[in-house]
Design an enzyme around this catalytic site. Structure first.
Site, PDB file in Angstrom:
ATOM      1  N   CYS A  85       7.962  -0.784  11.389  1.00 24.48           N
ATOM      2  CA  CYS A  85       6.951  -0.304  12.336  1.00 24.48           C
ATOM      3  C   CYS A  85       7.625   0.059  13.665  1.00 24.48           C
ATOM      4  CB  CYS A  85       5.900  -1.390  12.570  1.00 24.48           C
ATOM      5  SG  CYS A  85       4.544  -0.848  13.652  1.00 24.48           S
ATOM      6  N   ASP A 118       6.598  -0.612  16.489  1.00 25.15           N
ATOM      7  CA  ASP A 118       6.302  -1.664  17.466  1.00 25.15           C
ATOM      8  C   ASP A 118       7.564  -2.115  18.214  1.00 25.15           C
ATOM      9  OD1 ASP A 118       5.762  -4.365  18.573  1.00 25.15           O
ATOM     10  OD2 ASP A 118       3.834  -4.116  17.553  1.00 25.15           O
ATOM     11  N   ARG A 131       8.320  -4.702  19.610  1.00 27.78           N
ATOM     12  CA  ARG A 131       8.725  -6.112  19.476  1.00 27.78           C
ATOM     13  C   ARG A 131       9.498  -6.400  18.199  1.00 27.78           C
ATOM     14  NH1 ARG A 131       2.618  -7.919  20.190  1.00 27.78           N
ATOM     15  NH2 ARG A 131       2.524  -6.084  18.830  1.00 27.78           N
ATOM     16  N   HIS A 185       4.831  -6.196   9.910  1.00 24.84           N
ATOM     17  CA  HIS A 185       4.773  -7.388  10.772  1.00 24.84           C
ATOM     18  C   HIS A 185       3.328  -7.803  10.978  1.00 24.84           C
ATOM     19  CE1 HIS A 185       3.502  -5.334  14.570  1.00 24.84           C
ATOM     20  NE2 HIS A 185       3.967  -4.297  13.912  1.00 24.84           N
ATOM     21  N   CYS A 237      -0.076  -6.358  13.434  1.00 26.06           N
ATOM     22  CA  CYS A 237       0.320  -4.960  13.611  1.00 26.06           C
ATOM     23  C   CYS A 237      -0.864  -4.162  14.160  1.00 26.06           C
ATOM     24  CB  CYS A 237       0.778  -4.382  12.274  1.00 26.06           C
ATOM     25  SG  CYS A 237       1.289  -2.653  12.382  1.00 26.06           S
TER      26      CYS A 237
HETATM   27 CO    CO Z   1       3.036  -2.491  13.853  1.00 27.44          CO
END
Ligand code: CO
Length: 216
Positions: free
Chosen positions: A45, A47, A49, A101, A104
């Site tokens: 992803c 993302d 993090r 994750h 999400c």
């Molecule tokens: Co995500």
């Protein structure tokens, strides 16, 4: 910190990092400039993090990375299809990992009854995963738990999408690699969980309907 300062600091940090790497290994950059030979393709992803190299403890050159919203492997996405093709046919990766994750935002957004514009067609693929596993997901009362289970099932379905490609099927039959694995990363504990997808079993099942191994 002001954004202008923070932006400038990136280049300062980069110079420090270059020095540190050269101190540890004077040949570090010469070695990398000679080419890459990663064993892993990581599909994760976008993302901020979830950082592939960091969570896997791998150095530059050790993992080929593709990231998009909700770690999707979409049949008409030339980007992911090119990444898989290059990773399999030119880099000869041994593993293709789809890593989702928990918590999400993409998965959550997909489940909202809302028009999200250009994100609609992308997130539609997540809704399709929900529909495929509707019974199991509907039985989970807690919303957070249900979304987290959808994260796992989405990873599983995206692994199947990887296995549906001709490159993966042909290469595995000829060479014994790449294998496909599904992982989920926990934002709140930093732990990587292997969904332990039975790759050979899934490949055999997929080939019943999506066999692309003949020809050429
Ligand atoms: Co995500």
């Amino acid at each position: 910190m002001l954004i202008e300062e923070s932006y400038r600091k990136i280049f300062e940090e980069n110079s420090k990092w270059v020095k540190k790497k050269k101190t540890e290994d004077p040949d570090f950059f010469n070695h990398l400039a000679n080419g890459q030979n990663p064993d892993y393709l990581y599909i994760g992803c976008s993302d901020s993090r979830v950082h592939a190299n960091e969570i896997m403890g791998l150095q530059p050159g050790e993992v080929f990375v593709h990231r998009n919203i909700a770690n999707m492997v979409v049949n008409s996405d030339l980007n992911i299809l090119s990444v898989i093709n290059y990773a399999v046919e030119y880099l000869h990766v041994k593993y293709i990992i789809v890593c989702g994750h928990y918590d999400c935002g993409g998965i959550k957004a997909a489940m909202e009854p809302k028009d999200l514009g250009i994100l609609n067609p992308w997130l539609r693929n997540v809704r399709d995963v929900y529909r495929l596993h509707e019974k199991e997901l509907d039985a989970i009362e807690d919303t957070k738990e249900r979304y987290n289970r959808l994260v796992e099932l989405n990873v599983y379905e995206q692994c199947l999408n990887v296995i549906k490609t001709a490159e993966v099927q042909k290469s595995f039959l000829a060479n014994g690699y790449p294998r496909v694995a599904g992982w989920v990363y926990g934002l709140n504990d930093g732990i990587l969980r292997d969904l332990k997808i039975n790759f050979k079993e899934e490949l055999n099942h997929i080939r019943k309907i999506y066999d692309l191994t003949k020809g050429e």
